[in-house]
Structure formats: C-alpha cells, structure tokens
Design a protein around this motif. Sequence first.
Motif, PDB file in Angstrom:
ATOM      1  N   PHE A   1       1.848  -8.074  -1.762  1.00  0.00           N
ATOM      2  CA  PHE A   1       1.622  -7.529  -3.305  1.00  0.00           C
ATOM      3  C   PHE A   1       3.208  -7.132  -3.724  1.00  0.00           C
ATOM      4  O   PHE A   1       3.824  -6.555  -2.855  1.00  0.00           O
ATOM      5  CB  PHE A   1       0.943  -6.000  -3.076  1.00  0.00           C
ATOM      6  CG  PHE A   1      -0.482  -6.256  -2.924  1.00  0.00           C
ATOM      7  CD1 PHE A   1      -1.341  -7.101  -3.553  1.00  0.00           C
ATOM      8  CD2 PHE A   1      -1.153  -5.916  -1.451  1.00  0.00           C
ATOM      9  CE1 PHE A   1      -2.525  -7.083  -3.484  1.00  0.00           C
ATOM     10  CE2 PHE A   1      -2.317  -5.995  -1.207  1.00  0.00           C
ATOM     11  CZ  PHE A   1      -3.308  -6.617  -2.100  1.00  0.00           C
TER      12      PHE A   1
ATOM     13  N   LEU B   1       2.995  -1.727  -5.348  1.00  0.00           N
ATOM     14  CA  LEU B   1       1.798  -1.110  -4.615  1.00  0.00           C
ATOM     15  C   LEU B   1       1.230   0.055  -5.737  1.00  0.00           C
ATOM     16  O   LEU B   1       0.307   0.431  -5.343  1.00  0.00           O
ATOM     17  CB  LEU B   1       2.246  -0.526  -3.440  1.00  0.00           C
ATOM     18  CG  LEU B   1       2.723  -1.431  -2.237  1.00  0.00           C
ATOM     19  CD1 LEU B   1       3.139  -0.866  -1.048  1.00  0.00           C
ATOM     20  CD2 LEU B   1       1.375  -2.535  -2.182  1.00  0.00           C
TER      21      LEU B   1
ATOM     22  N   HIS C   1      -2.193  -0.186  -6.509  1.00  0.00           N
ATOM     23  CA  HIS C   1      -3.313  -0.281  -5.475  1.00  0.00           C
ATOM     24  C   HIS C   1      -3.473   0.987  -4.790  1.00  0.00           C
ATOM     25  O   HIS C   1      -4.315   1.133  -3.908  1.00  0.00           O
ATOM     26  CB  HIS C   1      -2.540  -1.374  -4.413  1.00  0.00           C
ATOM     27  CG  HIS C   1      -2.659  -2.719  -5.056  1.00  0.00           C
ATOM     28  ND1 HIS C   1      -3.659  -3.443  -5.190  1.00  0.00           N
ATOM     29  CD2 HIS C   1      -1.273  -3.301  -5.498  1.00  0.00           C
ATOM     30  CE1 HIS C   1      -3.133  -4.772  -5.640  1.00  0.00           C
ATOM     31  NE2 HIS C   1      -1.877  -4.417  -6.025  1.00  0.00           N
ATOM     32  N   ARG C   2      -2.667   2.070  -5.205  1.00  0.00           N
ATOM     33  CA  ARG C   2      -2.825   3.525  -4.521  1.00  0.00           C
ATOM     34  C   ARG C   2      -3.938   4.452  -5.232  1.00  0.00           C
ATOM     35  O   ARG C   2      -3.658   4.414  -6.462  1.00  0.00           O
ATOM     36  CB  ARG C   2      -1.488   3.854  -4.535  1.00  0.00           C
ATOM     37  CG  ARG C   2      -0.645   3.278  -3.501  1.00  0.00           C
ATOM     38  CD  ARG C   2       0.543   4.001  -3.022  1.00  0.00           C
ATOM     39  NE  ARG C   2       1.493   3.411  -2.382  1.00  0.00           N
ATOM     40  CZ  ARG C   2       1.622   3.110  -0.951  1.00  0.00           C
ATOM     41  NH1 ARG C   2       0.434   3.628  -0.174  1.00  0.00           N
ATOM     42  NH2 ARG C   2       2.548   2.573  -0.382  1.00  0.00           N
TER      43      ARG C   2
ATOM     44  N   ASN D   1       2.750   7.033  -3.838  1.00  0.00           N
ATOM     45  CA  ASN D   1       3.863   6.055  -3.906  1.00  0.00           C
ATOM     46  C   ASN D   1       5.314   6.397  -3.744  1.00  0.00           C
ATOM     47  O   ASN D   1       5.929   5.598  -3.747  1.00  0.00           O
ATOM     48  CB  ASN D   1       3.603   5.334  -5.316  1.00  0.00           C
ATOM     49  CG  ASN D   1       4.036   3.949  -5.260  1.00  0.00           C
ATOM     50  OD1 ASN D   1       3.846   3.051  -4.278  1.00  0.00           O
ATOM     51  ND2 ASN D   1       5.019   3.602  -6.329  1.00  0.00           N
TER      52      ASN D   1
ATOM     53  N   GLN E   1       6.355  -2.917  -1.676  1.00  0.00           N
ATOM     54  CA  GLN E   1       5.670  -4.123  -1.443  1.00  0.00           C
ATOM     55  C   GLN E   1       5.032  -3.926  -0.120  1.00  0.00           C
ATOM     56  O   GLN E   1       5.330  -3.157   0.550  1.00  0.00           O
ATOM     57  CB  GLN E   1       6.568  -5.405  -1.390  1.00  0.00           C
ATOM     58  CG  GLN E   1       7.277  -5.355  -3.169  1.00  0.00           C
ATOM     59  CD  GLN E   1       8.044  -6.722  -2.954  1.00  0.00           C
ATOM     60  OE1 GLN E   1       8.412  -7.406  -2.033  1.00  0.00           O
ATOM     61  NE2 GLN E   1       8.243  -7.118  -4.383  1.00  0.00           N
TER      62      GLN E   1
ATOM     63  N   ASP F   1      -0.306  -8.837   1.623  1.00  0.00           N
ATOM     64  CA  ASP F   1      -1.642  -9.196   0.891  1.00  0.00           C
ATOM     65  C   ASP F   1      -2.327 -10.115   1.711  1.00  0.00           C
ATOM     66  O   ASP F   1      -2.907  -9.823   2.660  1.00  0.00           O
ATOM     67  CB  ASP F   1      -1.309  -9.858  -0.667  1.00  0.00           C
ATOM     68  CG  ASP F   1      -2.587 -10.111  -1.363  1.00  0.00           C
ATOM     69  OD1 ASP F   1      -3.714  -9.780  -0.888  1.00  0.00           O
ATOM     70  OD2 ASP F   1      -2.321 -10.769  -2.487  1.00  0.00           O
TER      71      ASP F   1
ATOM     72  N   ILE G   1      -4.338  -0.420   2.440  1.00  0.00           N
ATOM     73  CA  ILE G   1      -2.968  -1.390   2.585  1.00  0.00           C
ATOM     74  C   ILE G   1      -2.436  -1.617   4.007  1.00  0.00           C
ATOM     75  O   ILE G   1      -2.471  -0.674   4.574  1.00  0.00           O
ATOM     76  CB  ILE G   1      -1.897  -0.620   1.588  1.00  0.00           C
ATOM     77  CG1 ILE G   1      -2.345  -0.565   0.339  1.00  0.00           C
ATOM     78  CG2 ILE G   1      -0.554  -1.587   1.630  1.00  0.00           C
ATOM     79  CD1 ILE G   1      -1.318   0.334  -0.654  1.00  0.00           C
TER      80      ILE G   1
END
Length: 225
Positions: free
Chosen positions: A115, A118, A121-122, A127, A162, A165, A181
């Motif tokens: 990825f 991020l 995705h959180r 972050n 990053q 994935d 993650i």
Amino acid sequence: MTRRIVVAVTGPRRGAFGPRFLVGCALRWYGAQALQVRPGDDLSQLQYDAVVVTGGHDIDPVIYAAEPEVHPKYDAERDALELAVIDDALARNLPLLGICRGAQLLNARRGGNLFQELKSHRKMTSNRWTILPLKTLNVEPSSRLWRLLMSDNCRINSLHNQAIDKVGEGLIVSGRDLDGIVQAVEDPRKPFLLGVQWHPEFLLFYRRQRLLFQALIQAVRSAAE
C-alpha cells in the motif's frame, strides 16, 4: 577463541546515525559486531553472518512493478544495495531481520507489493508517526514471532506511511495492527527470516523488543552448531 558474529547493518550512504547506532547497541548487547554497509561498498569483499535491513525512505514502486501513487523521496542506490544484500542472505540462508522499509523490501523481493499510502486504510489507529509504543500489535498464534514474544499482543511504535499489501511468496503474516494492516511477516521454512513494520531499535528498553535481535544472533549460533 570463537570468532565474533558479524551482522551486516544496511542503510543509506549518509545519515540515519540514530537507528544504526541503536541497532549496533542491540547487537553488541548479545555479543555480535555490527558491520555498517552503505551504497558503494563492495559486497564481495564483506564477510557477515546475518543481516539487519534498517528503516528509511519508501522503496521505489518499480521494484514491485507498480506505478507511483505518491511522490516521496526514493533512494535508488540504497534500494539496489539492499536488494543485493537480501538476495545474498536468501541464497546463503543467513538470518535476516527487516525493519520497516527492510520488511517492505523483503516482501517486494519475494513478489509481494505495498500500500503506497495508509491514511485511507486507517479507522481504528492513528496515522501519526511516533517512536513511542502507542499502537497495538496483534500476534498470530503459533507463529515464530508469537513463540519469540510469548504474547498475543504488545505495544509498538509507528514511523511508516506505507505497508505490505500482497504478501510475498513463502512469507506468512505473523502480526497485524488494530486496522488489520500487516505489521510482521516471516518465512517459517528459513532458520530466521522476519520482517517487522515497527522500529524495535527505538524500544530497546522493552525486553521483548530486544529479543528480536537476540533471536537473530542465536540463529547464527544454532546454524554453526
């Protein structure tokens, strides 16, 4: 007299003194010597028994055949050096610990990808970058990481934007954060091949974090025996 174990510690041509120094301290704590390896070094002239690939800039997505989605600063000569060191370690079954970008580079070398950002995705985790252990690592039961840490979870830091994935060939996920993650991968077929997304060198005051370096060195001793 027994020869001292030498561990190659990779990094950029300049800078990253703090992480290099702390990794070296952890290795010396367990009786090994750190060999600092930088771009421009002739690997054919270096002798080492294990490898630590340290953190730093994001890796170039061309390595995993992807188009750039973000535009951070890449370090092409470092990528080339560390890919060569990883290839050498894999070919010779040397114990290897990848830290942050080191874990990402190992995964990419095994055919995985990343990825490139991020934040989207959180949902349950911040972050924000921090060297403090403010995030939770959930460890996969029965993994090598679990046997090493002897815990289902622990606290980790976060200095990355990053993450892994698609997982590379032969690697399994051994730890995730609260958003799922990937935070750790390993190859159970190898004597010691572990990549962690966090920075254990900044958490050496925790015995569990020091154990990552101890296990790396113990893998060298076990192979020699």
